[in-house]
Design an enzyme around this catalytic site. Sequence first.
Site, short mmCIF file in Angstrom:
data_model
loop_
_atom_site.label_atom_id
_atom_site.label_comp_id
_atom_site.label_asym_id
_atom_site.label_seq_id
_atom_site.Cartn_x
_atom_site.Cartn_y
_atom_site.Cartn_z
CG ASP A 111 39.38 -57.99 -0.39
OD1 ASP A 111 38.22 -58.22 -0.34
OD2 ASP A 111 40.15 -57.26 -0.44
CD GLU A 134 33.97 -54.79 -4.70
OE1 GLU A 134 34.61 -53.86 -4.97
OE2 GLU A 134 33.41 -54.77 -3.49
O1 FUB Z 1 39.60 -54.73 -0.09
C1 FUB Z 1 39.55 -53.41 -1.04
C2 FUB Z 1 38.28 -53.90 -1.96
O2 FUB Z 1 37.04 -54.16 -1.05
C3 FUB Z 1 38.47 -55.06 -2.48
O3 FUB Z 1 39.28 -54.90 -3.94
C4 FUB Z 1 37.19 -55.22 -2.96
O4 FUB Z 1 36.67 -56.44 -3.73
C5 FUB Z 1 36.22 -55.10 -1.75
O5 FUB Z 1 36.43 -56.28 -0.97
#
Ligand code: FUB
Length: 339
Positions: A32, A239
């Site tokens: 991320d 997301e």
């Molecule tokens: O790293 C945890 C979660 O996985 C992140 O918040 C999401 O965007 C995904 O990449």
Amino acid sequence: VFSLVMLLAFSLAATAQKFATTPLVNHIYTADPSAHVFNGRIYIYPSHDIESGTAEDDEGGHFDMKDYHILSMDAIGGKVTDHGVALDIKDIPWAGRQLWAPDAAYANSKYYLYFPVKDKSDVFRIGVATSDKPEGPFVAEKQPIAGSYSIDPAVFRDDDGSFYMYFGGIWGGQLQRWNNNKYNAAGPLRRPEEQAVLPRVAKLAKDMKSFAGEVKEIKLVDENGKTFTEKQNDKRFFEASWVHKYNGKYYFSYSTGDTHNICYAVGDSPYGPFTYKGIVLNPVKGWTNHHSIVEFKGKWYIFYHDVELSGKTHLRNIKVTEIKHNADGTIQPVSAFVD
Ligand code: FUB
């Protein structure tokens, strides 16, 4: 011959550029990556993946991270410095578990680290911590940002000095449980024909630790101005929000989650609406796909992750590659591959 050359040029432009890159670091697992240029240097604010032993579940319980390390480098391809632990979950008074994807901003002569973590009742909130240095260490506020929820904060500074936080993530990120900024623990996943859950935006107050106004939904629409339905899951928001500005336009990019694309949509205001334009980054190795887009020395780069080092979806490694905007403002899509 001319038409053959034109045909070849056209098909090259239409096909995603393929590239191979190596992980930026391999002594820890990172994911991320939110990249920013501070003081002429690239700083990366990633998640720090670990093998915590927490069993895998549909809510992402296996992403059970406990601290952040900030990385920096003075050039793309240059040496990467790991600045050590910048914030530990045990130093966040309200935190329960799961430090997920962070971001950072500079204002008021300070650096702000924004992070999602579940509170003690297992509800994701967004916190803020401050430091005098971009690499930390950061000191967390005693409470989450009032009115914040869900995951994946991305903070964008507009040319007039205003800051906006984009956030949200469905499924394990709990965004489907929030309607009109109210929480419903039993908030169901939307049915396929229903309108997809929309990402959120809030303007940050001058103190950078609170929202200046109400959290709003962001309209993400197709070329006819229609929002996507849940079954359009190769395009709807899941997301990993990010915003960059190019030639006066706002580019909202995001992950489609279960279809693993990083897509982008363009608008004329930081609040949207944003019109879907296409894919920036095709699916990578691993379930999650999460990125940031940043300009450095006149070129644009996408930072992202895959699972080249571990082969495990919760132990990721960050990478970077260049992207290009076309003359009409669209972005040439890229496809990462791992042998
Ligand atoms: O790293 C945890 C979660 O996985 C992140 O918040 C999401 O965007 C995904 O990449």
